[in-house]
Design a protein around this motif. Structure first.
Motif, short mmCIF file in Angstrom:
data_model
loop_
_atom_site.label_atom_id
_atom_site.label_comp_id
_atom_site.label_asym_id
_atom_site.label_seq_id
_atom_site.Cartn_x
_atom_site.Cartn_y
_atom_site.Cartn_z
N THR A 19 0.83 -1.21 0.00
CA THR A 19 0.00 0.00 0.00
C THR A 19 0.86 1.26 0.00
O THR A 19 0.61 2.19 -0.77
CB THR A 19 -0.95 0.03 1.22
N GLN A 20 1.87 1.31 0.86
CA GLN A 20 2.75 2.48 0.90
C GLN A 20 3.44 2.69 -0.45
O GLN A 20 3.51 3.81 -0.95
CB GLN A 20 3.81 2.30 1.99
N PHE A 21 3.93 1.61 -1.04
CA PHE A 21 4.61 1.69 -2.33
C PHE A 21 3.67 2.23 -3.41
O PHE A 21 4.03 3.14 -4.16
CB PHE A 21 5.13 0.30 -2.72
N LEU A 22 2.45 1.70 -3.46
CA LEU A 22 1.50 2.12 -4.49
C LEU A 22 1.08 3.58 -4.31
O LEU A 22 0.94 4.32 -5.29
CB LEU A 22 0.28 1.20 -4.50
N ASP A 26 1.58 7.10 -6.79
CA ASP A 26 0.35 7.79 -7.21
C ASP A 26 -0.72 6.89 -7.82
O ASP A 26 -1.45 7.31 -8.72
CB ASP A 26 0.68 8.94 -8.18
N PHE A 27 -0.83 5.67 -7.32
CA PHE A 27 -1.93 4.81 -7.76
C PHE A 27 -3.20 5.28 -7.05
O PHE A 27 -3.22 5.40 -5.82
CB PHE A 27 -1.66 3.35 -7.38
N PRO A 28 -4.27 5.54 -7.80
CA PRO A 28 -5.53 5.93 -7.16
C PRO A 28 -6.10 4.80 -6.31
O PRO A 28 -5.92 3.61 -6.62
CB PRO A 28 -6.46 6.20 -8.35
N ARG A 29 -6.77 5.16 -5.27
CA ARG A 29 -7.34 4.19 -4.33
C ARG A 29 -8.27 3.21 -5.05
O ARG A 29 -8.25 2.02 -4.77
CB ARG A 29 -8.09 4.94 -3.24
N ARG A 30 -9.05 3.71 -5.97
CA ARG A 30 -9.99 2.85 -6.70
C ARG A 30 -9.26 1.79 -7.53
O ARG A 30 -9.70 0.66 -7.62
CB ARG A 30 -10.90 3.69 -7.59
#
Length: 74
Positions: A19-22, A26-30
């Motif tokens: 999660t931290q890496f993503l 800038d990966f959107p939560r969706r």
């Protein structure tokens, strides 16, 4: 269409959760939520993983993204 992304984990990302890496990339939560629902959508070294799992230097993070309008900016 599905997009496959591979990230080689470096020393600067050692011991971060997926999660931290993503989020740092800038990966959107969706998009993260959709990857979690996709079979083998998030893997470390070819093994299905939870987003709370930790990354280690030398790991390969493999992501499968279903291409939609929401994921077009990745």
């Amino acid at each position: 269409m599905k997009r496959l992304l591979n990230y080689q984990i470096s020393v600067k990302d050692d011991n971060k959760t997926i999660t931290q890496f993503l989020k740092e990339h800038d990966f959107p939560r969706r998009v993260i939520t959709n990857m979690k629902k996709t079979q083998n959508g998030i893997c470390i070294n070819h093994k299905w993983s939870y987003v709370i799992d930790h990354l280690h230097e030398g790991d390969v993070l493999e992501l499968i993204i279903d291409e939609t309008d929401e994921s077009s900016d990745i």
